[in-house]
Design a protein around this motif. Structure first.
Motif, PDB file in Angstrom:
ATOM      1  N   THR A 390     -13.893 -11.375   3.806  1.00 54.54           N
ATOM      2  CA  THR A 390     -13.127 -10.803   4.787  1.00 54.54           C
ATOM      3  C   THR A 390     -13.079  -9.362   5.186  1.00 54.54           C
ATOM      4  OG1 THR A 390     -11.089 -10.848   3.469  1.00 54.54           O
ATOM      5  CG2 THR A 390     -11.467 -12.733   4.838  1.00 54.54           C
ATOM      6  N   MET A 391     -13.566  -8.690   3.974  1.00 55.65           N
ATOM      7  CA  MET A 391     -13.286  -7.203   3.847  1.00 55.65           C
ATOM      8  C   MET A 391     -11.971  -6.788   3.655  1.00 55.65           C
ATOM      9  SD  MET A 391     -16.427  -6.251   3.919  1.00 55.65           S
ATOM     10  CE  MET A 391     -17.748  -7.698   3.277  1.00 55.65           C
ATOM     11  N   GLN A 392     -11.291  -7.483   3.299  1.00 51.95           N
ATOM     12  CA  GLN A 392      -9.737  -7.192   3.029  1.00 51.95           C
ATOM     13  C   GLN A 392      -9.472  -6.649   1.798  1.00 51.95           C
ATOM     14  OE1 GLN A 392      -7.022 -10.487   3.295  1.00 51.95           O
ATOM     15  NE2 GLN A 392      -5.193  -9.381   3.616  1.00 51.95           N
ATOM     16  N   SER A 393      -8.586  -5.469   1.814  1.00 48.70           N
ATOM     17  CA  SER A 393      -8.318  -4.844   0.768  1.00 48.70           C
ATOM     18  C   SER A 393      -7.239  -5.782  -0.255  1.00 48.70           C
ATOM     19  CB  SER A 393      -7.449  -3.630   0.909  1.00 48.70           C
ATOM     20  OG  SER A 393      -6.655  -3.109  -0.138  1.00 48.70           O
ATOM     21  N   LYS A 394      -7.610  -5.596  -1.521  1.00 47.51           N
ATOM     22  CA  LYS A 394      -6.606  -6.623  -2.517  1.00 47.51           C
ATOM     23  C   LYS A 394      -5.749  -5.783  -3.224  1.00 47.51           C
ATOM     24  CE  LYS A 394     -10.570  -9.101  -4.037  1.00 47.51           C
ATOM     25  NZ  LYS A 394     -11.587  -9.604  -5.421  1.00 47.51           N
ATOM     26  N   ILE A 395      -5.320  -4.462  -2.381  1.00 45.42           N
ATOM     27  CA  ILE A 395      -4.385  -3.660  -2.723  1.00 45.42           C
ATOM     28  C   ILE A 395      -3.384  -3.306  -1.643  1.00 45.42           C
ATOM     29  CG2 ILE A 395      -3.801  -1.246  -3.611  1.00 45.42           C
ATOM     30  CD1 ILE A 395      -5.439  -2.887  -5.708  1.00 45.42           C
ATOM     31  N   ASN A 398      -2.657  -5.344   4.612  1.00 40.89           N
ATOM     32  CA  ASN A 398      -3.035  -5.175   5.956  1.00 40.89           C
ATOM     33  C   ASN A 398      -4.289  -4.097   6.388  1.00 40.89           C
ATOM     34  OD1 ASN A 398      -1.561  -3.191   5.444  1.00 40.89           O
ATOM     35  ND2 ASN A 398      -0.378  -3.125   7.313  1.00 40.89           N
ATOM     36  N   LEU A 399      -5.186  -4.024   5.065  1.00 33.50           N
ATOM     37  CA  LEU A 399      -6.077  -2.905   5.237  1.00 33.50           C
ATOM     38  C   LEU A 399      -7.436  -3.586   4.953  1.00 33.50           C
ATOM     39  CD1 LEU A 399      -6.958   0.024   5.179  1.00 33.50           C
ATOM     40  CD2 LEU A 399      -6.597   0.163   2.687  1.00 33.50           C
ATOM     41  N   TYR A 400      -8.362  -3.337   5.685  1.00 30.16           N
ATOM     42  CA  TYR A 400      -9.860  -3.930   5.654  1.00 30.16           C
ATOM     43  C   TYR A 400     -10.746  -2.613   5.573  1.00 30.16           C
ATOM     44  CZ  TYR A 400      -7.638  -8.148   7.301  1.00 30.16           C
ATOM     45  OH  TYR A 400      -6.893  -9.320   7.369  1.00 30.16           O
ATOM     46  N   PHE A 401     -12.023  -2.942   5.102  1.00 32.00           N
ATOM     47  CA  PHE A 401     -12.961  -1.633   5.055  1.00 32.00           C
ATOM     48  C   PHE A 401     -14.076  -2.238   5.668  1.00 32.00           C
ATOM     49  CE2 PHE A 401     -10.265  -1.475   1.267  1.00 32.00           C
ATOM     50  CZ  PHE A 401      -9.824  -0.147   1.293  1.00 32.00           C
ATOM     51  N   ALA A 402     -14.803  -0.931   5.934  1.00 32.06           N
ATOM     52  CA  ALA A 402     -16.232  -1.388   6.962  1.00 32.06           C
ATOM     53  C   ALA A 402     -17.098  -0.202   6.351  1.00 32.06           C
ATOM     54  CB  ALA A 402     -16.086  -1.811   8.252  1.00 32.06           C
TER      55      ALA A 402
END
Ligand code: FAD
Length: 436
Positions: A390-395, A398-402
């Motif tokens: 999902t590119m979702q942060s594990k920290i 509600n944050l994603y990276f691309a």
């Protein structure tokens, strides 16, 4: 004295994307296409400044590849990319652009470009993708920080449970909030285009592990003046072997350009990926094989025949059919043979010296360029803290990276933009799907 208040944007967005490069534009467009109310915040007045520089303005959008399992092997942390590449593969990407009026073509070494040879067409189609899906644009807005709300400490030890979530982003003029955030601010290379790596500071504060960013795909400085004097020479399909303390450490092939500082072109850039780690350990020599398709003996035979045929000519007028004038200038300069000598007067030792220069041209690496000239950044947000599906942060939940902000990088040839498209697409889609 009057104090200026920051404008608080009341409009509630579902997804807020930070960074209007290829990764951010793709993420914003995809999230909006999936029905989310999306805002894109970019610090420059224009989008995709670096994208317009890619492929010398022609934009090498991706690399032609079929088998994703094989394809990801050339990347740092390639396994992490597999899910994203299966969702947005190079061929899906070509369909994506075709559907938006940008036909692409495959050139030498699998490099994919728009048929128009205009990177601008790629950028325009992405921008239109965002506009058509009603993305709200905030440009000339540099995000200078994010506000974070700690989560319930009792949940922090469970695997994959974040430590909290982002509540808003702060720019110099505004505060904007959203349900989900996608960070696509790039790495630290070519900082004048906007990617300065400042986001790594806020992310560290949130508790994200940042793998130290390093310049990658950089030109190589060479000690020998004769190499620098050969600036402008391009050599196609050559092979280079790097040696340290007499041991082979890397061998790669490709096209090379000679420059006033040393070497550039795809082969030099790709070599630099591996050289950076080794260079601190001691001097590195490079051996170039300018005729890798021929053996030493075959090159010798060609040169012997040429000298026999042109015995009455000066050395400087020989070998015209075998190498370009610029390459011959370099070979003769390094050989230190008097080029006024007639070919028939050259000794066997002279001839073998010339053969050796074609097959094993030796030079010493003086250094590698830094972020100013790096095509990409190696390092960034650790892939261990991003969900590859999902590119979702594990920290921060509600944050994603691309894009290049993630600790993945590849060689030249469209590999790095492919990361931006695929991770942007997945981040946009998953952030939109997770909104309430
Ligand atoms: C000269 C050159 C040629 C290249 N050629 C190719 C090629 O042909 N093929 C290929 O695959 N790759 C190529 N690359 C690499 C490719 O361009 C990058 O990998 C790609 O641009 C990374 O995209 P990104 O969206 O992750 O980041 P970027 O393109 O760096 O975009 C990040 C954006 O975020 C914005 N931003 C940063 N911080 C903030 C902030 N705090 N607030 C708001 N906005 C912010 C920046 O202004 C920028 O617009 C090339 C790179 C260079 C330098």
């Amino acid at each position: 004295m009057m104090k200026f208040m920051k404008k608080i944007i009341q409009e509630q967005f579902d997804v807020l994307v930070i960074g209007g490069g290829p990764a951010g534009l793709m993420a914003a467009g995809r999230a909006a296409q999936k029905g989310a109310r999306v805002a894109l915040v970019e610090k420059n007045d224009r989008y995709g400044i670096k994208l317009l520089m890619t492929g010398n303005g022609r934009c090498n959008v991706t690399q032609d590849a079929g088998d994703m399992l094989e394809f990801v092997k050339v990347y740092k942390n390639g396994r992490f990319l597999l899910n994203a590449f299966n969702r947005m593969s190079p061929s899906n990407l070509r369909d994506f652009f075709r559907a938006r009026g940008v036909e692409t073509k495959v050139e030498k070494n699998g490099k994919v470009y728009p048929v128009s040879d205009q990177g601008k067409d790629v950028l325009d189609s992405l921008y239109q993708y965002c506009r058509k899906n009603m993305v709200t644009f905030f440009n000339t807005e540099e995000v200078i920080g994010v506000e974070f709300e700690e989560g319930d400490p009792s949940e922090m030890f469970a695997p994959r449970i974040s430590r909290g979530k982002i509540t808003k982003i702060i720019t110099k003029k505004k505060e904007i909030s959203a349900e989900k955030y996608i960070l696509a601010t790039g790495g630290k290379s070519y900082p004048h285009t906007g990617s300065t790596g400042k986001a790594f500071d806020w992310l560290s504060k949130l508790g994200h592990k940042i793998v130290e960013p390093q310049p990658s795909l950089v030109p190589i400085m060479i000690r020998q003046q004769a190499i620098k004097d050969a600036q402008g020479l391009s050599a196609h399909n050559v092979s280079a072997t790097a040696l340290q303390a007499g041991k082979k450490i890397i061998t790669l092939s490709g096209d090379l350009m000679f420059a006033h500082y040393g070497l550039s072109g795809p082969l030099a850039l790709n070599l630099s990926r591996d050289l950076r780690k080794k260079i601190e350990k001691g001097e590195i020599k490079l051996l170039l094989d300018l005729k890798p398709e021929l053996t030493f003996e075959q090159v010798d035979e060609i040169i012997r025949n040429d000298f026999e045929k042109n015995g009455h000519k000066n050395l400087s007028n020989c070998l015209q059919d075998f190498a370009s004038p610029k390459m011959l200038d370099l070979i003769f300069a390094l050989s230190e043979i008097d080029t006024h000598k007639h070919a028939s007067n050259l000794s066997k030792q002279d001839r073998l010296k010339i053969v050796s220069l074609f097959k094993k041209m030796e030079m010493t690496i003086e250094g590698l360029f830094g972020f100013e000239k790096a095509m990409v950044t190696s390092g960034g947000v650790s892939v261990k803290e991003i969900d590859s599906k999902t590119m979702q942060s594990k920290i921060a939940e509600n944050l994603y990276f691309a894009g290049e902000i993630i600790d993945v990088d590849g060689p030249t040839g469209g590999y790095n933009l492919q990361v931006c498209w695929a991770t942007g697409y997945v981040a946009g889609e998953s952030a939109a799907a997770a909104t309430s």
